[in-house]
Design a protein around this motif. Sequence first.
Motif, PDB file in Angstrom:
ATOM      1  N   SER A  18      31.451  -8.339  15.773  1.00 19.94           N
ATOM      2  CA  SER A  18      30.030  -8.404  15.438  1.00 19.94           C
ATOM      3  C   SER A  18      29.693  -9.704  14.710  1.00 19.94           C
ATOM      4  N   ALA A  19      30.609 -10.178  13.875  1.00 16.59           N
ATOM      5  CA  ALA A  19      30.390 -11.448  13.184  1.00 16.59           C
ATOM      6  C   ALA A  19      30.270 -12.590  14.188  1.00 16.59           C
ATOM      7  N   ARG A  52      44.265 -18.531  15.031  1.00 17.42           N
ATOM      8  CA  ARG A  52      44.379 -17.455  16.015  1.00 17.42           C
ATOM      9  C   ARG A  52      43.055 -16.700  16.051  1.00 17.42           C
ATOM     10  N   ILE A  53      42.604 -16.389  17.261  1.00 14.70           N
ATOM     11  CA  ILE A  53      41.244 -15.853  17.399  1.00 14.70           C
ATOM     12  C   ILE A  53      41.164 -14.419  16.890  1.00 14.70           C
ATOM     13  N   LEU A  54      40.111 -14.183  16.117  1.00 14.38           N
ATOM     14  CA  LEU A  54      39.847 -12.859  15.553  1.00 14.38           C
ATOM     15  C   LEU A  54      38.670 -12.178  16.228  1.00 14.38           C
ATOM     16  N   GLY A  55      37.681 -12.961  16.592  1.00 16.13           N
ATOM     17  CA  GLY A  55      36.503 -12.403  17.236  1.00 16.13           C
ATOM     18  C   GLY A  55      35.788 -13.481  18.018  1.00 16.13           C
ATOM     19  N   ALA A 189      25.502 -21.898  12.751  1.00 15.68           N
ATOM     20  CA  ALA A 189      26.361 -20.852  13.325  1.00 15.68           C
ATOM     21  C   ALA A 189      27.668 -20.738  12.555  1.00 15.68           C
ATOM     22  N   CYS A 190      28.226 -21.880  12.151  1.00 16.90           N
ATOM     23  CA  CYS A 190      29.453 -21.844  11.349  1.00 16.90           C
ATOM     24  C   CYS A 190      29.209 -21.146  10.015  1.00 16.90           C
ATOM     25  N   ARG A 191      28.092 -21.467   9.373  1.00 18.63           N
ATOM     26  CA  ARG A 191      27.787 -20.853   8.081  1.00 18.63           C
ATOM     27  C   ARG A 191      27.574 -19.347   8.229  1.00 18.63           C
ATOM     28  N   THR A 192      26.944 -18.942   9.322  1.00 18.71           N
ATOM     29  CA  THR A 192      26.746 -17.509   9.566  1.00 18.71           C
ATOM     30  C   THR A 192      28.092 -16.803   9.694  1.00 18.71           C
TER      31      THR A 192
END
Length: 577
Positions: A18-19, A52-55, A189-192
């Motif tokens: 969701s993030a 490593r990808i989380l979302g 987008a990075c800050r979000t």
Amino acid sequence: MASISPVTVEIIRNALQSAAEEMNASLFRSAFSPVIYEMKDCSVGLFDEQARILGQSAGLPIFLGNLEVCIQTAIEMYGLDWFRPGDVICMNDSYMTGTHLNDITVFSPVFHEGELVGFTANRAHWLDVGAKDPGMSTDTREIYQEGIRIGPTKIVDAGVPREDVIDLITRNSRFPVAARGDLNAQISACRTGERRFLAIIRRWGLDTVRAACAEIFAQSERLDREAIAAIPDGTYFAEGCLDNDGVSDEPVWVRVTVTVQGSDITIDLTGSSPQRPGATNCGLAQTISACRVAYKALINPDAPVTGGTFRPLRVTVPPGSIFAAEEPAATTWYFSHLGLLIDLVQKALAPAIPDRVAAAHYGDSMVVTFVGHDPERNAPFFNLEATVGGWGAFEGGDGQDALINSVNGDFRNLPVEVLETKYPILVRRYSLRPDSGGPGRFRGGTGAVREYELQADGALYLWWERSRCPAWGLMGGGDGSPPQVIVWNPRADGSWEEVRVLKANGLPLRRGAVVTCMTGGGGGYGDPFQREPARVREDVLDGYVSREAAARQYGVAIRPDGQIDEAETARLRAARG
């Protein structure tokens, strides 16, 4: 490490997802350029401290497979101590990111109580980064003709924007206002993502989040290995070619060898063309990403991508080839051979898993670009579009009609209403292309027809592909139709000049010029004479297949009243033997 509740794992998995979705929404809702906010030429990801990808959100698959490479490259160059809270880093170097210079990657570190705990990252296509021609040229021979080239560079240092660096980057665009707006959207987008990631850590605790991520990675690897182990061991091969590299007429060869051994799979691209003088080259990072897209299409495609997803995959790439280009190779059209690669992996594995593969799709972004001066607004205009086409059929289903190509995922073509509002262009026709899908027991998807009329003088840039190697069928299915572009340009004496072309770099167009773009169809699957006559009739009534093609390709006779001529159908099918 102590065990963790599966319920907690699932809650954290979905929270991270969701993030990422919120990051993506922030990006395209605040971007300045239609290519981002309308067409969604962007992707985002949330990563741990080891990249490593989380979302991840829905986006361009070809981006999502390698955003972590950008982070890892910066770590290798400068070390982890280089990162400070509040930093934002920008880069686009093709040999690092793998893509073309128009794709700007922006990422930032995430700190929790002074400890580096992860990264947020996104990539978006900028309309112009200062190439020799507006947007993207189709005839470049070296990267220095393609725009500004940026290694990992801080554009925000410990929370303070570096205005001199931002000015340098945006000043190199023909559209600096849009470039700055899009860059700000990427930073936002990075800050979000940072805010949402920290909220998850504060709620569950860093140790719990890390434990959940470790379990998610282990689950992904375990499920993938089970799926690979079900494929018969062996070595499988397929090859195909692009039409050319934009500066010569020689085909560009892609050769794929897939080896399955136990629960491991290797994709070897040895034998593919050396890097070409034209722009059909890419960096290694993007090749690995394309192989991951091909892998994911076959191995647990419904499961989300995580840091454990691609552990069973190995990729072998010859240095100095089109898949691992070296300076000063041009890279603008980096994705054409990657789309072909993705199709060829499925073709190679067809003998082993015929019920899980699909015939080839139309295969390329088929980019059409109009540039010129809008007399009503007294301003330059620039419109770039990727177009849709037919996808391949598969066991149990027809191919999708008029869908974006495999490397672009969630990418959308520009709505007609937006295009006609913003640019001096009229869309005279937008429809499906009859008879373009390959015949088969399951029919290939149809291509599309998109016809433009210019309301001002301008120029046309085209990059259309796969006429020499159109979408092939499988298991007896027929090939899809190749693409076509026809340009009617008015002459001063009132006559019309007709030009048929698939690649063009700044082709002059006069006001009133008409450009008809017809994308290719997907390949068929299975013997077309085994397709139920009732389904062929439905295709004819729906306009996918003409009555003539129904008789010729399927052996089904449809009367003028739309009913099946049973006797003639029996004769046609018996005549083939």
